[in-house]
Design a protein around this motif. Structure first.
Motif, mmCIF file in Angstrom:
data_model
loop_
_atom_site.group_PDB
_atom_site.id
_atom_site.type_symbol
_atom_site.label_atom_id
_atom_site.label_comp_id
_atom_site.label_asym_id
_atom_site.label_seq_id
_atom_site.Cartn_x
_atom_site.Cartn_y
_atom_site.Cartn_z
ATOM 1 N N ALA A 592 -12.367 -5.114 6.711
ATOM 2 C CA ALA A 592 -11.849 -5.433 5.383
ATOM 3 C C ALA A 592 -12.124 -4.295 4.411
ATOM 4 O O ALA A 592 -11.312 -4.009 3.514
ATOM 5 N N ALA A 593 -13.265 -3.627 4.598
ATOM 6 C CA ALA A 593 -13.604 -2.517 3.709
ATOM 7 C C ALA A 593 -12.588 -1.383 3.845
ATOM 8 O O ALA A 593 -12.154 -0.786 2.843
ATOM 9 N N SER A 594 -12.201 -1.072 5.078
ATOM 10 C CA SER A 594 -11.208 -0.013 5.279
ATOM 11 C C SER A 594 -9.849 -0.435 4.744
ATOM 12 O O SER A 594 -9.096 0.392 4.202
ATOM 13 N N ASN A 595 -9.509 -1.717 4.887
ATOM 14 C CA ASN A 595 -8.259 -2.203 4.304
ATOM 15 C C ASN A 595 -8.250 -1.978 2.795
ATOM 16 O O ASN A 595 -7.255 -1.519 2.215
ATOM 17 N N THR A 596 -9.364 -2.291 2.154
ATOM 18 C CA THR A 596 -9.449 -2.127 0.697
ATOM 19 C C THR A 596 -9.386 -0.649 0.323
ATOM 20 O O THR A 596 -8.750 -0.274 -0.677
ATOM 21 N N ARG A 597 -10.034 0.218 1.108
ATOM 22 C CA ARG A 597 -9.944 1.653 0.842
ATOM 23 C C ARG A 597 -8.489 2.114 0.901
ATOM 24 O O ARG A 597 -8.034 2.907 0.065
ATOM 25 N N ALA A 598 -7.749 1.595 1.889
ATOM 26 C CA ALA A 598 -6.349 1.981 2.026
ATOM 27 C C ALA A 598 -5.535 1.500 0.831
ATOM 28 O O ALA A 598 -4.706 2.245 0.281
ATOM 29 N N VAL A 599 -5.761 0.252 0.402
ATOM 30 C CA VAL A 599 -5.029 -0.277 -0.753
ATOM 31 C C VAL A 599 -5.301 0.584 -1.983
ATOM 32 O O VAL A 599 -4.370 0.990 -2.710
ATOM 33 N N ASN A 600 -6.558 0.878 -2.233
ATOM 34 C CA ASN A 600 -6.912 1.647 -3.429
ATOM 35 C C ASN A 600 -6.301 3.044 -3.399
ATOM 36 O O ASN A 600 -5.805 3.544 -4.418
ATOM 37 N N ALA A 601 -6.327 3.683 -2.228
ATOM 38 C CA ALA A 601 -5.789 5.044 -2.127
ATOM 39 C C ALA A 601 -4.273 5.046 -2.313
ATOM 40 O O ALA A 601 -3.713 5.941 -2.971
ATOM 41 N N VAL A 602 -3.591 4.068 -1.737
ATOM 42 C CA VAL A 602 -2.130 3.996 -1.867
ATOM 43 C C VAL A 602 -1.744 3.736 -3.320
ATOM 44 O O VAL A 602 -0.852 4.398 -3.874
ATOM 45 N N VAL A 603 -2.397 2.772 -3.949
ATOM 46 C CA VAL A 603 -2.081 2.442 -5.341
ATOM 47 C C VAL A 603 -2.302 3.657 -6.236
ATOM 48 O O VAL A 603 -1.477 3.975 -7.112
ATOM 49 N N ALA A 604 -3.402 4.368 -6.015
ATOM 50 C CA ALA A 604 -3.694 5.547 -6.838
ATOM 51 C C ALA A 604 -2.625 6.619 -6.650
ATOM 52 O O ALA A 604 -2.183 7.257 -7.622
ATOM 53 N N ALA A 605 -2.189 6.833 -5.407
ATOM 54 C CA ALA A 605 -1.186 7.870 -5.141
ATOM 55 C C ALA A 605 0.149 7.521 -5.786
ATOM 56 O O ALA A 605 0.832 8.389 -6.350
ATOM 57 N N VAL A 606 0.546 6.256 -5.703
ATOM 58 C CA VAL A 606 1.824 5.833 -6.285
ATOM 59 C C VAL A 606 1.782 5.960 -7.808
ATOM 60 O O VAL A 606 2.733 6.454 -8.438
ATOM 61 N N LYS A 607 0.682 5.544 -8.405
ATOM 62 C CA LYS A 607 0.569 5.641 -9.861
ATOM 63 C C LYS A 607 0.530 7.094 -10.311
ATOM 64 O O LYS A 607 1.078 7.441 -11.363
ATOM 65 N N THR A 613 7.688 1.481 -9.801
ATOM 66 C CA THR A 613 8.891 0.659 -9.607
ATOM 67 C C THR A 613 9.715 1.105 -8.409
ATOM 68 O O THR A 613 10.746 0.495 -8.102
ATOM 69 N N ARG A 614 9.264 2.140 -7.742
ATOM 70 C CA ARG A 614 10.024 2.689 -6.622
ATOM 71 C C ARG A 614 9.474 2.263 -5.265
ATOM 72 O O ARG A 614 10.139 2.429 -4.243
ATOM 73 N N VAL A 615 8.259 1.727 -5.244
ATOM 74 C CA VAL A 615 7.602 1.405 -3.980
ATOM 75 C C VAL A 615 7.313 -0.095 -3.915
ATOM 76 O O VAL A 615 6.739 -0.664 -4.850
ATOM 77 N N ASP A 616 7.739 -0.720 -2.803
ATOM 78 C CA ASP A 616 7.360 -2.095 -2.489
ATOM 79 C C ASP A 616 6.403 -2.074 -1.304
ATOM 80 O O ASP A 616 6.271 -1.053 -0.602
ATOM 81 N N TYR A 617 5.758 -3.229 -1.036
ATOM 82 C CA TYR A 617 4.664 -3.239 -0.071
ATOM 83 C C TYR A 617 4.798 -4.404 0.907
ATOM 84 O O TYR A 617 5.264 -5.492 0.552
#
Length: 725
Positions: A592-607, A613-617
């Motif tokens: 779960a920790a690695s999943n959260t790391r992935a979510v945080n990194a993806v969100v940061a890169a998109v922002k 508004t260009r990326v769905d998940y």
């Protein structure tokens, strides 16, 4: 003598006739006259034999007379003939198995109060012999594709639906029949057939063991003589059943064959009862196979005629363990179905007894297709909407190959087979890039409003061939919604070269294609760099991405020579086409920790690239979906797992479900309706065949994720339902 009144006869349906000697008007007052009638009936109100005879009445009178017969009840009194003072009535043979009676009245015209009445009773005709009833198995197919056994044993009939099996209502046989489009003789089939297990039913097994009869009505669609293919059988290293044998088998042509395995030694011994009747494509045949244990013979009858005999002494050797079941549409096999059938099966029955030739003639009498005109159909690549809204005057188009000018399409309601209509079809030949022919049918006025399911059959020269079923929702303002296309891991095939999945090149190809979106997969490295790849490792390397630093894998290359893409590089290419969505799947990591790391990194890169508004998940991990929804409230977030009902997903404020078509949505199509009712969208993955694409369109999904986006785009540009001009 019975007296009555003339007025009684004037107010009945009796036919009155004056004898030739009484044609003058009777104007004198009534007077006493002698009047009597005798007949050759014994007794006078007697019974005549069912074979028929002539009844003669003799009138004695010094006046005038007539007679009356109620023709509405006794139309079987034929040719009444008056000759002087006699009336002769010809009574024909009674062809029904019940007694019948009629009344003849004689009336004195000189004194209408004088009436003689005779009742003629005829014996019932002999009860015609009835065809024997199947006592072990009698399969009846239903409009929904299921089947049942209506014999006394009530065996369970298992159905394995598939694209190679259709059913429709047959106008001649007045029943639902099945059509199979397997490659003739194909083995290891997992669908498109029916199965009846018999071996654990001791009554069924013993019924086969002491001699038995099989019956089938079939139509073969095609046969080149190179493969054995079977409509109804239980063969694998033993058993009994029917087949079309290979050309040259035992010196015979490729012909309809009954093949029981009967042995005097306990070892497998096939008894070939071959008919020498090579099935003409498109022609229906009534086929009966008999194993007479007492006579030690096997017989094959085709259309009521004995066509072949084989010696068959010994005991029945059943099929091997795991294959002791009857297949309809092929042959029983362990774990699958083999020797697949190509053609129709109208009925399939098993009898406990070895039937006689006379009994088989009665079976054929019930199943004969008199005056049939065989037509060989060679249809393929059928493509049509299986569900749509439509209205009177709208055009519904079926695509495929094997159509011809003059073809018509018949629609029969599956709920009420008497409700049917046949429509002319506008035929268009394939041309240019379009490799499919088409038949465009205009729906007539008067088609019932509301939702109804219809069998479709191609009609040509009086013969029919099933096209499939369609569910019409007939309304005043029909609409057809088309799904949007998502390229699965980009466009890495389907008309492109030098590309591979999850590559920048695949994304670029999808952008050029002009579709809704491109899907890609993201893993996080040990040092929090998101990279694009589907598997836990990159092809050609054993390094697990989430356990490796980016520096360890940065120089790994994809199959097309590209280096392993980072999310930053992928987003940079994605930003070049503002019209296309990027569908980011965050893979399920080992914790779960690695999943959260992935979510945080993806969100940061998109922002960081202002692409909110260009990326769905999408994600298989439900907690990842919830995290993404919280972090990106304006983005679409869909769950991939397939194990949650739409209502639960909607309650958690996700934007939709993204479920596999083959294992989830095809089994639970109602989830599409439920999702839309709950205000969320539906994506189907990974949909690669034209048939599955059409099924998803018919379901009304909002998105289709596919490895063949160019094929799907062309399909969506094809007109299936068009409004009247």
């Amino acid at each position: 003598m019975k007296k009555g009144f003339l007025s009684f006869f004037l107010f009945t349906a009796f036919a009155l006739a004056l004898c030739p000697s009484c044609k003058d008007d009777e104007t004198a007052e009534w007077k006493n006259v002698a009047f009597s009638v005798a007949s050759n009936l014994a007794p006078e109100n007697g019974t005549i034999p069912y074979e028929g005879s002539t009844v003669v009445f003799t009138v004695t009178t010094d006046g005038k007379w007539t007679y009356a017969i109620d023709q509405s009840k006794t139309d079987w009194f034929t040719h009444p003939t008056v000759d002087g003072m006699t009336l002769a009535i010809l009574i024909p043979e009674n062809t029904v198995s019940r007694e019948r009676s009629g009344v003849v009245r004689f009336i004195s015209v000189s004194d209408p109060t004088l009436v003689e009445e005779f009742t003629i009773t005829q014996e019932p005709g002999p009860v015609p012999p009835e065809a024997p009833k199947a006592d072990l198995l009698d399969v009846v197919f239903h409009a929904d594709g299921t089947a049942e056994d209506v014999s006394p044993l009530k065996n369970e009939v298992l159905s394995y639906p598939g694209t190679a099996l259709t059913c429709y209502y047959h106008d001649v046989y007045k029943r639902i029949v099945t059509n199979y489009t397997h490659t003739p003789g194909q083995g290891s089939r997992k669908d498109s057939y029916y199965r009846v297990d018999y071996y654990t039913n001791e009554t069924f097994k013993q019924g086969l063991d002491d001699g038995h009869t099989l019956e089938v009505v079939l139509r073969s669609n095609r046969n080149d003589g190179t493969k054995e293919y079977k409509p109804f059988s239980a063969h694998e290293a033993g058993g009994t059943g029917f087949l079309i044998c290979k050309e040259g088998q035992g010196g015979h042509p490729a012909c309809i064959t009954f093949l029981p395995n009967v042995s005097t030694t306990g070892k497998s011994t096939w008894r070939w009862a071959q008919s020498d009747v090579t099935p003409e494509p498109g022609r229906y045949y009534h086929v009966v196979g008999v194993w007479d244990k007492t006579a030690e013979k096997a017989y094959i009858y085709v259309d009521g005629q004995l066509k072949g005999t084989a010696d068959a002494p010994g005991e029945l050797i059943h099929a091997k363990d795991g294959a002791r079941w009857f297949a309809l549409g092929g042959d029983s096999a362990v774990g699958s179905m083999g020797n697949a059938w190509n053609g129709e099966v109208v009925l399939a029955r098993v009898f406990d007894d070895a039937l006689t030739g006379d009994q088989i003639a009665l079976l054929y009498q019930d199943a004969a297709f008199a005056g049939q005109t065989p037509v060989e159909f060679a249809l393929s690549n059928l493509t049509y909407l299986t569900r749509c809204e439509i209205g009177a005057g709208y055009t519904y188009t079926v695509y495929g190959n094997g159509f011809a000018a003059g073809d018509k399409v018949k629609f029969t309601s599956s709920a009420n087979v008497t409700a049917a209509f046949t429509a002319d079809a506008a035929f268009t030949e394939a041309s240019g890039d379009n490799t499919l022919q088409s038949l465009a049918v205009t729906l007539p006025a008067g088609i019932p409003a509301g939702t109804g399911r219809y069998f479709m059959a191609l009609v040509r020269n009086g013969s029919q061939y099933p096209l499939g079923t369609v569910e019409f929702t007939v309304c005043d303002n029909p609409s057809v919604s088309m799904p949007r296309i998502i390229a699965h891991r980009g466009q890495h095939q389907d008309g492109v070269e030098n590309s591979t999945e999850n590559s920048i090149a695949a994304l670029t190809n999808a952008q050029k294609l002009g579709i809704h979106g491109a899907e890609f997969d993201v893993w996080i490295t040990a040092d929090d760099v998101p990279v694009i790849n589907h598997n836990t490792t990159v092809a050609g390397s054993d390094l697990r991405i989430e356990e490796s630093a980016y520096a360890q894998i940065r120089d790994l290359t994809l199959a097309n020579g590209e280096k392993l893409p980072t999310l930053d590089a992928y987003l940079e290419q994605g930003a070049k086409d503002a019209s296309m969505k990027l569908i980011c799947e965050i893979k399920t990591h080992s914790s779960a920790a690695s999943n959260t790391r992935a979510v945080n990194a993806v969100v940061a890169a998109v922002k960081a690239k202002s692409m909110e508004t260009r990326v769905d998940y999408i994600a298989f991990d439900y907690e990842v979906c919830k995290q993404l929804r919280a972090a990106m409230p304006a983005a679409g977030v869909q769950y991939l797992g397939g194990d949650k009902a739409p209502a639960e997903v909607a309650a958690d404020k996700l934007s939709g479900i993204d479920y596999q078509y083959s294992t989830v949505l095809s089994k639970k199509p109602e989830w599409v309706t439920e999702a839309h009712a709950g205000g969320i969208e539906v994506n189907a993955w990974t949909v690669n065949s034209t048939a599955d694409m059409m099924a998803c369109i018919a379901l009304g999904v909002d998105y289709i994720t596919t490895d063949n986006p160019a094929t799907l785009k062309k399909l969506l540009e094809t007109p299936f339902v068009t409004a009247p001009k």
